[in-house]
Scaffold this motif. Sequence first.
Motif, short mmCIF file in Angstrom:
data_model
loop_
_atom_site.label_atom_id
_atom_site.label_comp_id
_atom_site.label_asym_id
_atom_site.label_seq_id
_atom_site.Cartn_x
_atom_site.Cartn_y
_atom_site.Cartn_z
N PHE A 29 -1.47 -2.06 -10.75
CA PHE A 29 -1.49 -1.65 -9.35
C PHE A 29 -0.09 -1.69 -8.77
CE2 PHE A 29 -5.94 -1.19 -8.69
CZ PHE A 29 -6.55 -2.07 -9.57
N SER A 30 0.20 -0.75 -7.89
CA SER A 30 1.51 -0.74 -7.24
C SER A 30 1.59 -1.83 -6.17
CB SER A 30 1.78 0.63 -6.62
OG SER A 30 0.78 0.93 -5.67
N SER A 31 0.46 -2.19 -5.62
CA SER A 31 0.41 -3.29 -4.66
C SER A 31 -0.99 -3.85 -4.65
CB SER A 31 0.79 -2.80 -3.25
OG SER A 31 -0.17 -1.89 -2.76
N LEU A 32 -1.10 -5.07 -4.17
CA LEU A 32 -2.40 -5.71 -4.10
C LEU A 32 -2.49 -6.46 -2.78
CD1 LEU A 32 -4.36 -7.05 -7.01
CD2 LEU A 32 -4.31 -8.44 -4.94
N GLN A 33 -3.62 -6.35 -2.15
CA GLN A 33 -3.82 -6.99 -0.85
C GLN A 33 -4.96 -7.99 -0.94
OE1 GLN A 33 -4.48 -3.82 1.95
NE2 GLN A 33 -2.60 -2.75 1.36
N TRP A 34 -4.84 -9.04 -0.14
CA TRP A 34 -5.92 -10.01 0.03
C TRP A 34 -6.42 -9.95 1.47
CZ3 TRP A 34 -8.28 -13.06 -3.60
CH2 TRP A 34 -7.66 -13.16 -4.85
N TYR A 35 -7.74 -9.91 1.60
CA TYR A 35 -8.40 -9.90 2.89
C TYR A 35 -9.37 -11.08 2.96
CZ TYR A 35 -6.98 -4.97 3.53
OH TYR A 35 -6.27 -3.79 3.67
N ARG A 36 -9.62 -11.55 4.19
CA ARG A 36 -10.69 -12.53 4.42
C ARG A 36 -11.70 -11.91 5.38
NH1 ARG A 36 -8.58 -17.86 6.23
NH2 ARG A 36 -8.54 -17.00 8.33
N GLN A 37 -12.97 -12.06 5.04
CA GLN A 37 -14.02 -11.50 5.86
C GLN A 37 -14.98 -12.62 6.27
OE1 GLN A 37 -16.47 -8.55 3.90
NE2 GLN A 37 -17.08 -7.60 5.83
N GLU A 38 -15.19 -12.75 7.57
CA GLU A 38 -16.13 -13.75 8.08
C GLU A 38 -17.45 -13.06 8.40
OE1 GLU A 38 -14.47 -16.29 11.05
OE2 GLU A 38 -12.52 -16.38 10.05
N PRO A 39 -18.54 -13.82 8.43
CA PRO A 39 -19.86 -13.20 8.65
C PRO A 39 -19.89 -12.37 9.93
CG PRO A 39 -20.11 -15.48 7.97
CD PRO A 39 -18.64 -15.27 8.18
N GLY A 40 -20.41 -11.15 9.81
CA GLY A 40 -20.54 -10.29 10.96
C GLY A 40 -19.27 -9.60 11.40
N GLU A 41 -18.21 -9.75 10.62
CA GLU A 41 -16.94 -9.13 10.98
C GLU A 41 -16.40 -8.29 9.83
OE1 GLU A 41 -17.26 -10.69 14.65
OE2 GLU A 41 -15.67 -9.32 13.98
N GLY A 42 -15.41 -7.46 10.14
CA GLY A 42 -14.76 -6.71 9.09
C GLY A 42 -13.68 -7.54 8.42
N PRO A 43 -13.21 -7.11 7.24
CA PRO A 43 -12.13 -7.83 6.55
C PRO A 43 -10.85 -7.82 7.38
CG PRO A 43 -13.23 -6.28 5.06
CD PRO A 43 -13.71 -5.98 6.44
N VAL A 44 -10.10 -8.92 7.28
CA VAL A 44 -8.81 -9.04 7.96
C VAL A 44 -7.74 -9.25 6.90
CG1 VAL A 44 -7.43 -10.40 9.57
CG2 VAL A 44 -9.84 -9.98 10.05
N LEU A 45 -6.69 -8.44 6.97
CA LEU A 45 -5.62 -8.52 5.97
C LEU A 45 -4.87 -9.85 6.09
CD1 LEU A 45 -3.89 -7.02 3.82
CD2 LEU A 45 -2.43 -6.27 5.70
N LEU A 46 -4.70 -10.51 4.92
CA LEU A 46 -3.92 -11.74 4.86
C LEU A 46 -2.51 -11.47 4.36
CD1 LEU A 46 -6.59 -14.11 3.25
CD2 LEU A 46 -5.91 -14.00 5.66
N VAL A 47 -2.40 -10.72 3.26
CA VAL A 47 -1.09 -10.53 2.66
C VAL A 47 -1.11 -9.32 1.76
CG1 VAL A 47 -1.43 -11.80 0.50
CG2 VAL A 47 0.80 -11.88 1.61
N THR A 48 0.08 -8.74 1.54
CA THR A 48 0.28 -7.68 0.55
C THR A 48 1.35 -8.14 -0.43
OG1 THR A 48 -0.23 -5.96 2.17
CG2 THR A 48 0.90 -5.27 0.17
N VAL A 49 1.07 -8.06 -1.74
CA VAL A 49 2.08 -8.36 -2.74
C VAL A 49 2.39 -7.09 -3.52
CG1 VAL A 49 1.72 -10.84 -2.98
CG2 VAL A 49 0.22 -9.29 -4.23
N VAL A 50 3.68 -6.89 -3.81
CA VAL A 50 4.08 -5.60 -4.39
C VAL A 50 4.94 -5.72 -5.64
CG1 VAL A 50 3.93 -4.49 -2.15
CG2 VAL A 50 6.11 -5.38 -2.91
N THR A 51 5.56 -6.85 -5.86
CA THR A 51 6.48 -7.01 -6.98
C THR A 51 5.88 -7.96 -8.01
OG1 THR A 51 8.34 -6.75 -5.46
CG2 THR A 51 8.82 -7.66 -7.63
N GLY A 52 5.96 -7.61 -9.29
CA GLY A 52 5.45 -8.48 -10.35
C GLY A 52 6.07 -9.85 -10.27
N GLY A 53 5.24 -10.90 -10.30
CA GLY A 53 5.73 -12.27 -10.21
C GLY A 53 5.94 -12.77 -8.79
N GLU A 54 5.73 -11.91 -7.83
CA GLU A 54 5.97 -12.28 -6.43
C GLU A 54 5.03 -13.39 -5.98
OE1 GLU A 54 5.48 -8.98 -3.81
OE2 GLU A 54 6.14 -10.07 -2.03
N VAL A 55 5.57 -14.32 -5.19
CA VAL A 55 4.79 -15.40 -4.59
C VAL A 55 5.00 -15.33 -3.08
CG1 VAL A 55 4.45 -17.88 -4.38
CG2 VAL A 55 5.00 -16.88 -6.62
#
Lengths: 112, 115
Positions: A29-55
């Motif tokens: 993947f060129s980038s990967l995103q993490w979302y958190r979704q709470e009951p009854g709500e849509g997902p909310v973006l937490l972070v985007t990582v784009v570089t191999g090994g990135e922290v």
Amino acid sequence: TQLLEQSPQFLSIQEGENLTVYCNSSSVFSSLQWYRQEPGEGPVLLVTVVTGGEVKKLKRLTFQFGDARKDSSLHITAAQPGDTGLYLCAGARGSGNTPLVFGKGTRLSVIA
Amino acid sequence: EAGVAQSPRYKIIEKRQSVAFWCNPISGHATLYWYQQILGQGPKLLIQFQNNGVVDDSQLPKDRFSAERLKGVDSTLKIQPAKLEDSAVYLCASSSLAGYYNEQFFGPGTRLTVL
């Protein structure tokens, strides 16, 4: 075909414990995103990582993108009840508005 | 800044009936997405618009689902006729063309139950 596999599917832990959830794929993947979704709500973006090994760190959350850009992990330190929710990873194979592919998610429950 | 708005929040219908969902994206966001999220699964893209044109509708069941975004702002998603397996949360999301990594902002979703 599920391109992104998330594990574990369910996780129930006590407040104060640490945990790691995983997002794995055989695809790059060129980038990967993490979302958190709470009951009854849509997902909310937490972070985007784009570089191999990135922290990346977001308070008690640490995100890592694998060196080969095929996998990612999310580590939560000293989990709190407010961390409860569905954690979704989503990968993009290109830049711009390339469609995202979502995993099935990890449902986390943090018990006080 | 107002978020993505969706209505209704909940809808219960019987199979073979029709239903429509409405979405208003974040102001200025050119790209709009409709996702279907079945219980226990991640969101699955149904259709992606850029302004009022369709970018990707490869996973939209076109025999029963339709979507439009006539003026490049609001969008409606319609199901006609509904089947039991259409029971799901329908999420609308939007993103800005200025966002390099397609970071999307989601509405609260419409929970559809087909009886």
